[in-house]
Design a protein around this motif. Structure first.
Motif, PDB file in Angstrom:
ATOM      1  N   ARG A 140       0.845  -1.194   0.000  1.00 55.05           N
ATOM      2  CA  ARG A 140       0.000   0.000   0.000  1.00 55.05           C
ATOM      3  C   ARG A 140       0.881   1.245   0.000  1.00 55.05           C
ATOM      4  O   ARG A 140       1.907   1.299   0.670  1.00 55.05           O
ATOM      5  CB  ARG A 140      -0.947  -0.022   1.200  1.00 55.05           C
ATOM      6  CG  ARG A 140      -1.913  -1.190   1.126  1.00 55.05           C
ATOM      7  CD  ARG A 140      -2.761  -1.348   2.362  1.00 55.05           C
ATOM      8  NE  ARG A 140      -3.826  -0.352   2.426  1.00 55.05           N
ATOM      9  CZ  ARG A 140      -4.853  -0.436   3.290  1.00 55.05           C
ATOM     10  NH1 ARG A 140      -4.931  -1.450   4.148  1.00 55.05           N
ATOM     11  NH2 ARG A 140      -5.776   0.486   3.303  1.00 55.05           N
ATOM     12  N   ALA A 159      -5.426   4.379  -2.733  1.00 60.37           N
ATOM     13  CA  ALA A 159      -6.844   4.030  -2.739  1.00 60.37           C
ATOM     14  C   ALA A 159      -7.716   5.239  -3.067  1.00 60.37           C
ATOM     15  O   ALA A 159      -8.949   5.127  -3.107  1.00 60.37           O
ATOM     16  CB  ALA A 159      -7.251   3.448  -1.377  1.00 60.37           C
ATOM     17  N   PHE A 161      -7.788   8.222  -1.322  1.00 64.68           N
ATOM     18  CA  PHE A 161      -8.156   9.038  -0.162  1.00 64.68           C
ATOM     19  C   PHE A 161      -7.081  10.097   0.077  1.00 64.68           C
ATOM     20  O   PHE A 161      -5.896   9.872  -0.179  1.00 64.68           O
ATOM     21  CB  PHE A 161      -8.298   8.172   1.092  1.00 64.68           C
ATOM     22  CG  PHE A 161      -9.539   7.327   1.095  1.00 64.68           C
ATOM     23  CD1 PHE A 161     -10.717   7.794   1.678  1.00 64.68           C
ATOM     24  CD2 PHE A 161      -9.544   6.070   0.507  1.00 64.68           C
ATOM     25  CE1 PHE A 161     -11.869   7.020   1.673  1.00 64.68           C
ATOM     26  CE2 PHE A 161     -10.691   5.285   0.495  1.00 64.68           C
ATOM     27  CZ  PHE A 161     -11.859   5.765   1.081  1.00 64.68           C
ATOM     28  N   VAL A 189      -5.583   4.101   5.036  1.00 60.20           N
ATOM     29  CA  VAL A 189      -6.899   3.483   4.852  1.00 60.20           C
ATOM     30  C   VAL A 189      -7.133   3.101   3.399  1.00 60.20           C
ATOM     31  O   VAL A 189      -6.517   3.662   2.490  1.00 60.20           O
ATOM     32  CB  VAL A 189      -8.038   4.414   5.328  1.00 60.20           C
ATOM     33  CG1 VAL A 189      -7.831   4.821   6.780  1.00 60.20           C
ATOM     34  CG2 VAL A 189      -8.179   5.634   4.422  1.00 60.20           C
ATOM     35  N   GLY A 190      -8.070   2.163   3.205  1.00 60.26           N
ATOM     36  CA  GLY A 190      -8.436   1.752   1.855  1.00 60.26           C
ATOM     37  C   GLY A 190      -9.921   1.825   1.577  1.00 60.26           C
ATOM     38  O   GLY A 190     -10.363   1.491   0.483  1.00 60.26           O
ATOM     39  N   SER A 191     -10.716   2.281   2.577  1.00 62.76           N
ATOM     40  CA  SER A 191     -12.164   2.340   2.411  1.00 62.76           C
ATOM     41  C   SER A 191     -12.746   3.335   3.399  1.00 62.76           C
ATOM     42  O   SER A 191     -12.095   3.706   4.389  1.00 62.76           O
ATOM     43  CB  SER A 191     -12.793   0.962   2.661  1.00 62.76           C
ATOM     44  OG  SER A 191     -12.653   0.601   4.037  1.00 62.76           O
ATOM     45  N   TRP A 192     -13.985   3.755   3.154  1.00 67.92           N
ATOM     46  CA  TRP A 192     -14.652   4.650   4.097  1.00 67.92           C
ATOM     47  C   TRP A 192     -14.913   3.959   5.427  1.00 67.92           C
ATOM     48  O   TRP A 192     -14.908   4.611   6.481  1.00 67.92           O
ATOM     49  CB  TRP A 192     -15.949   5.190   3.505  1.00 67.92           C
ATOM     50  CG  TRP A 192     -15.712   6.342   2.581  1.00 67.92           C
ATOM     51  CD1 TRP A 192     -15.848   6.385   1.226  1.00 67.92           C
ATOM     52  CD2 TRP A 192     -15.275   7.658   2.969  1.00 67.92           C
ATOM     53  NE1 TRP A 192     -15.519   7.623   0.734  1.00 67.92           N
ATOM     54  CE2 TRP A 192     -15.172   8.427   1.778  1.00 67.92           C
ATOM     55  CE3 TRP A 192     -14.957   8.254   4.186  1.00 67.92           C
ATOM     56  CZ2 TRP A 192     -14.757   9.761   1.783  1.00 67.92           C
ATOM     57  CZ3 TRP A 192     -14.551   9.590   4.192  1.00 67.92           C
ATOM     58  CH2 TRP A 192     -14.453  10.323   3.015  1.00 67.92           C
ATOM     59  N   ALA A 193     -15.102   2.631   5.400  1.00 64.85           N
ATOM     60  CA  ALA A 193     -15.264   1.905   6.666  1.00 64.85           C
ATOM     61  C   ALA A 193     -13.993   2.004   7.508  1.00 64.85           C
ATOM     62  O   ALA A 193     -14.056   2.179   8.737  1.00 64.85           O
ATOM     63  CB  ALA A 193     -15.610   0.438   6.399  1.00 64.85           C
ATOM     64  N   GLU A 194     -12.838   1.938   6.858  1.00 61.28           N
ATOM     65  CA  GLU A 194     -11.578   2.084   7.586  1.00 61.28           C
ATOM     66  C   GLU A 194     -11.393   3.511   8.092  1.00 61.28           C
ATOM     67  O   GLU A 194     -10.831   3.726   9.170  1.00 61.28           O
ATOM     68  CB  GLU A 194     -10.401   1.676   6.691  1.00 61.28           C
ATOM     69  CG  GLU A 194     -10.316   0.181   6.422  1.00 61.28           C
ATOM     70  CD  GLU A 194      -9.089  -0.176   5.597  1.00 61.28           C
ATOM     71  OE1 GLU A 194      -8.041   0.501   5.737  1.00 61.28           O
ATOM     72  OE2 GLU A 194      -9.180  -1.126   4.799  1.00 61.28           O
ATOM     73  N   GLU A 196     -13.806   5.532   9.071  1.00 55.14           N
ATOM     74  CA  GLU A 196     -14.668   5.662  10.252  1.00 55.14           C
ATOM     75  C   GLU A 196     -14.077   4.926  11.452  1.00 55.14           C
ATOM     76  O   GLU A 196     -14.098   5.439  12.578  1.00 55.14           O
ATOM     77  CB  GLU A 196     -16.071   5.140   9.948  1.00 55.14           C
ATOM     78  CG  GLU A 196     -16.841   5.952   8.921  1.00 55.14           C
ATOM     79  CD  GLU A 196     -17.296   7.307   9.461  1.00 55.14           C
ATOM     80  OE1 GLU A 196     -17.005   7.638  10.628  1.00 55.14           O
ATOM     81  OE2 GLU A 196     -17.948   8.051   8.695  1.00 55.14           O
ATOM     82  N   SER A 214     -12.258  11.600  -0.872  1.00 53.05           N
ATOM     83  CA  SER A 214     -11.930  10.429  -1.683  1.00 53.05           C
ATOM     84  C   SER A 214     -12.221  10.681  -3.147  1.00 53.05           C
ATOM     85  O   SER A 214     -12.894  11.660  -3.516  1.00 53.05           O
ATOM     86  CB  SER A 214     -12.722   9.202  -1.210  1.00 53.05           C
ATOM     87  OG  SER A 214     -14.108   9.386  -1.456  1.00 53.05           O
ATOM     88  N   ASP A 216     -14.210   9.346  -5.055  1.00 55.11           N
ATOM     89  CA  ASP A 216     -15.627   9.309  -5.431  1.00 55.11           C
ATOM     90  C   ASP A 216     -16.352  10.618  -5.136  1.00 55.11           C
ATOM     91  O   ASP A 216     -17.558  10.732  -5.364  1.00 55.11           O
ATOM     92  CB  ASP A 216     -16.348   8.136  -4.752  1.00 55.11           C
ATOM     93  CG  ASP A 216     -16.373   8.252  -3.227  1.00 55.11           C
ATOM     94  OD1 ASP A 216     -15.986   9.297  -2.679  1.00 55.11           O
ATOM     95  OD2 ASP A 216     -16.781   7.266  -2.572  1.00 55.11           O
TER      96      ASP A 216
END
Length: 351
Positions: A140, A159, A161, A189-194, A196, A214, A216
């Motif tokens: 990463r 990712a 972000f 991080v690699g996602s919005w869940a990460e 949060e 991000s 998106d």
């Protein structure tokens, strides 16, 4: 190593946390020493008063994620510095939380991958700032502009972000996870869940406006005020912030409030409906010098309560969809932006 008046040095590092730290410390040892000397003057406390406080931050970082402590220890070893002083650099915002000093104008065109900011701080740091592009043992990657010895500041990752920040002064205790360690954790991080999960684990106890965006087009904007963390709704057409609280009436010294409010009003006008939201427009907004006293692209000037002169050290405009950082050194609007990609690798240390 060749010298450039328009570029910051870029270092690629890789491996585990301690390995990457060693590479950073060895490459930037002289710069770390100069940055530390500058911040010792800012901290304005005897070592026997300051270092026990820093030791508590060290324990907080280790409890949050030992990998970040390991990287800090590696930086210290590579730079031949006591690790506590590298922890002090990484806690610089918390140790200076009561200082009234402007530090940044942030802009994210909501719903787009275009986000950036000016970083306003000490003139002396323009010659010390570095870029670090890091690849960990999992493959990463992230890219950050930062002060030598800090794990991260403004940057983006592979990712899509990014993190941006504004300094916010508060007299409240700021004993939690240091802001710059949180910024670094969010670049992993690699996602919005990460995102949060990281924010939840980090808690409050800092003074900072944090923007995470991000590719998106989504973003989270959080104002930290010691014991409180307040989220702001994304702005339309842009999410913007300067250096005073927008979610509460926390006191800010008159000089800072005047400067911060003037910049916020000007950015709001420049990002109004009818203007295209693209990278060129973002760069133009961050280059604005219309206000004679409180320009967005700020020339270096003396300021009450600040050692030395402060102004815009650099400007960063990012295209998260393309994983690109465009960075301009200093506060001359004629200086060029240089493009750096997260997923490239330099074969040699570059300047």
């Amino acid at each position: 190593m060749p010298f450039s008046t328009t570029r910051f040095p870029l270092l690629d590092v890789w491996g585990g946390p301690r390995q990457r730290g060693l590479q950073i410390g060895a490459a930037f040892g002289d710069r770390i020493a100069q940055t530390l000397a500058l911040y010792k003057a800012y901290f304005s406390r005897p070592d026997d008063v300051l270092l026990p406080v820093v030791a508590r931050f060290r324990a907080v970082v280790d409890g949050f994620d030992p990998r970040y402590s390991a990287e800090i220890e590696g930086i210290a070893e590579g730079a031949e510095v006591d690790p506590l002083w590298i922890h002090a650099l990484n806690a610089r915002s918390e140790l200076l939380a009561a200082v009234s000093a402007s530090e940044c104008t942030v802009v994210h065109y909501t719903g787009t991958p275009f986000v950036g900011q000016n970083w306003d701080w000490s003139e002396e740091l323009e010659d010390l700032v570095v870029l670090v592009r890091s690849e960990d043992e999992r493959g990463r990657r992230f890219l950050t502009m930062t002060e030598p010895g800090l794990l991260a500041k403004i940057g983006l990752n592979d990712a899509g972000f990014c993190v941006c920040l504004n300094f916010l002064p508060t007299p409240k205790p700021t004993n939690g996870l240091p802001s710059h360690v949180l910024l670094r954790a969010l670049l992993d991080v690699g996602s919005w869940a990460e995102v949060e999960a990281t924010l939840e684990r980090a808690g409050t106890d800092r003074s900072l406006n944090l923007l995470v965006a991000s590719a998106d087009g989504r973003c989270i904007n959080v104002e930290y005020e010691g014991d409180a963390a307040r989220r702001m709704e994304a702005g339309r057409p842009a999410t913007i912030h300067t250096n005073h609280y927008l979610t509460c009436d926390a006191p800010v010294e008159a000089e800072l409030l005047e400067n911060s409010t003037a910049r916020l009003d000007r950015v709001r006008a420049l990002t109004a409906h009818g203007f295209p939201a693209d990278l060129a427009r973002l760069q133009s907004v961050l280059s604005d010098r219309e206000h004679p006293e409180h320009a967005i692209l700020a020339p270096y000037r003396d300021s009450d309560g600040f050692l030395g002169r402060k102004g815009t050290v650099c400007t960063i405009a990012m295209n998260l969809a393309r994983r690109q950082m465009h960075i301009r050194r200093g506060n001359d609007p004629e200086n060029p932006f240089h493009q750096i990609l997260v997923n490239e690798v330099e074969t040699t240390f570059s300047m």
